[in-house]
Write an enzyme that holds these catalytic residues in place. Sequence first.
Site, short mmCIF file in Angstrom:
data_model
loop_
_atom_site.label_atom_id
_atom_site.label_comp_id
_atom_site.label_asym_id
_atom_site.label_seq_id
_atom_site.Cartn_x
_atom_site.Cartn_y
_atom_site.Cartn_z
N LYS A 148 0.89 -1.41 0.12
CA LYS A 148 -0.08 -0.08 -0.04
C LYS A 148 0.81 1.11 -0.09
O LYS A 148 2.02 1.20 0.06
CB LYS A 148 -0.80 0.03 1.06
CG LYS A 148 -1.96 -1.22 1.09
CD LYS A 148 -3.01 -1.01 2.34
CE LYS A 148 -3.88 -2.23 2.30
NZ LYS A 148 -5.06 -1.97 3.05
N ASN A 183 -2.04 0.11 6.75
CA ASN A 183 -1.68 -0.94 7.34
C ASN A 183 -0.43 -1.70 6.18
O ASN A 183 -0.70 -3.08 6.17
CB ASN A 183 -2.72 -1.97 7.72
CG ASN A 183 -3.62 -2.45 6.78
OD1 ASN A 183 -3.69 -1.83 5.47
ND2 ASN A 183 -4.53 -3.19 7.04
N GLU A 191 -9.32 -10.30 -7.83
CA GLU A 191 -8.53 -9.27 -7.69
C GLU A 191 -7.15 -9.40 -8.62
O GLU A 191 -6.71 -8.35 -8.97
CB GLU A 191 -8.06 -9.34 -6.19
CG GLU A 191 -9.25 -8.84 -5.43
CD GLU A 191 -8.85 -9.06 -4.00
OE1 GLU A 191 -7.88 -9.33 -3.53
OE2 GLU A 191 -9.90 -8.57 -3.26
N HIS A 248 -2.41 -5.42 1.47
CA HIS A 248 -3.40 -5.92 1.27
C HIS A 248 -3.42 -7.35 0.83
O HIS A 248 -2.08 -7.75 -0.04
CB HIS A 248 -4.44 -5.25 0.15
CG HIS A 248 -5.70 -6.01 -0.18
ND1 HIS A 248 -7.03 -6.13 0.21
CD2 HIS A 248 -5.82 -6.97 -1.25
CE1 HIS A 248 -7.80 -6.76 -0.26
NE2 HIS A 248 -7.24 -7.20 -1.19
N TYR A 286 -12.55 -1.74 -3.90
CA TYR A 286 -13.02 -1.92 -2.33
C TYR A 286 -14.58 -1.77 -2.32
O TYR A 286 -14.89 -1.54 -1.24
CB TYR A 286 -12.18 -0.97 -1.49
CG TYR A 286 -10.91 -1.31 -0.87
CD1 TYR A 286 -10.63 -2.41 -0.17
CD2 TYR A 286 -9.66 -0.42 -1.51
CE1 TYR A 286 -9.41 -2.85 0.28
CE2 TYR A 286 -8.58 -0.79 -0.81
CZ TYR A 286 -8.33 -1.85 -0.05
OH TYR A 286 -7.30 -2.30 0.35
P1 CMP Z 1 -7.52 -4.48 3.53
O1 CMP Z 1 -7.17 -5.76 3.92
O2 CMP Z 1 -6.82 -3.79 2.16
O3 CMP Z 1 -9.07 -4.41 3.46
C1 CMP Z 1 -9.75 -3.24 3.72
C2 CMP Z 1 -8.85 -2.29 4.14
O4 CMP Z 1 -9.66 -1.15 4.97
C3 CMP Z 1 -8.15 -2.47 5.41
O5 CMP Z 1 -7.16 -3.43 4.75
C4 CMP Z 1 -7.62 -1.34 5.88
O6 CMP Z 1 -6.74 -0.51 5.17
C5 CMP Z 1 -8.87 -0.49 5.74
N1 CMP Z 1 -9.65 -0.53 7.20
C6 CMP Z 1 -10.32 -1.79 7.82
N2 CMP Z 1 -11.00 -1.45 8.91
C7 CMP Z 1 -10.59 -0.21 8.98
C8 CMP Z 1 -10.82 0.81 9.98
N3 CMP Z 1 -11.81 0.42 11.34
N4 CMP Z 1 -10.75 2.13 10.10
C9 CMP Z 1 -10.05 2.46 8.94
N5 CMP Z 1 -9.62 1.51 7.99
C10 CMP Z 1 -9.99 0.28 8.04
#
Ligand code: CMP
Length: 139
Positions: free
Chosen positions: A9, A112, A126, A115, A49
């Site tokens: 990311k 984070n 995907e 993904h 998403y």
């Molecule tokens: P990802 O695994 O890419 O799937 C959805 C994404 O949404 C997740 O990783 C985070 O980057 C984001 N995400 C999920 N939960 C939250 C949250 N509670 N607050 C902010 N971002 C979130």
Amino acid sequence: MNHTLAIIKPDAVASNKAGAIIAHLEKEGFKVRALRMTRLNPEQARAFYAVHSERPFFESLVSFMTSGPVIPMALEAENAVPRLRETIGATDPAEAAEGTIRALHAESKERNAIHASDSDENARNEIAFFFSQFELLGL
Ligand code: CMP
């Protein structure tokens, strides 16, 4: 062999962690079958998403995912989908197991680092979202 999609990311690309993350994945036994660096536009991020479109964090997530380059990768391994999810750790880095990619490199629940697809069906969709048949080299 199974396949899954990972995306390094914008937070991890911007902080020069892409190399360490790819090395971590290779060390865990994943084979990189396709890879590129690209930047999503808002329409693409919303489409990718779409399943989260009703969540309160959706617009913030779209803004984050379009804030800089990302590195999508098609990865190959036995049981690739569950194995990658184990390797990256929980969404929230505070809850991610020690030694996982998110425990090592993620900043927050949103920022984070990486993904991973959550099912074989989503992995197929995907991978096709980012890569053409030509780029998949027969995968
Ligand atoms: P990802 O695994 O890419 O799937 C959805 C994404 O949404 C997740 O990783 C985070 O980057 C984001 N995400 C999920 N939960 C939250 C949250 N509670 N607050 C902010 N971002 C979130």
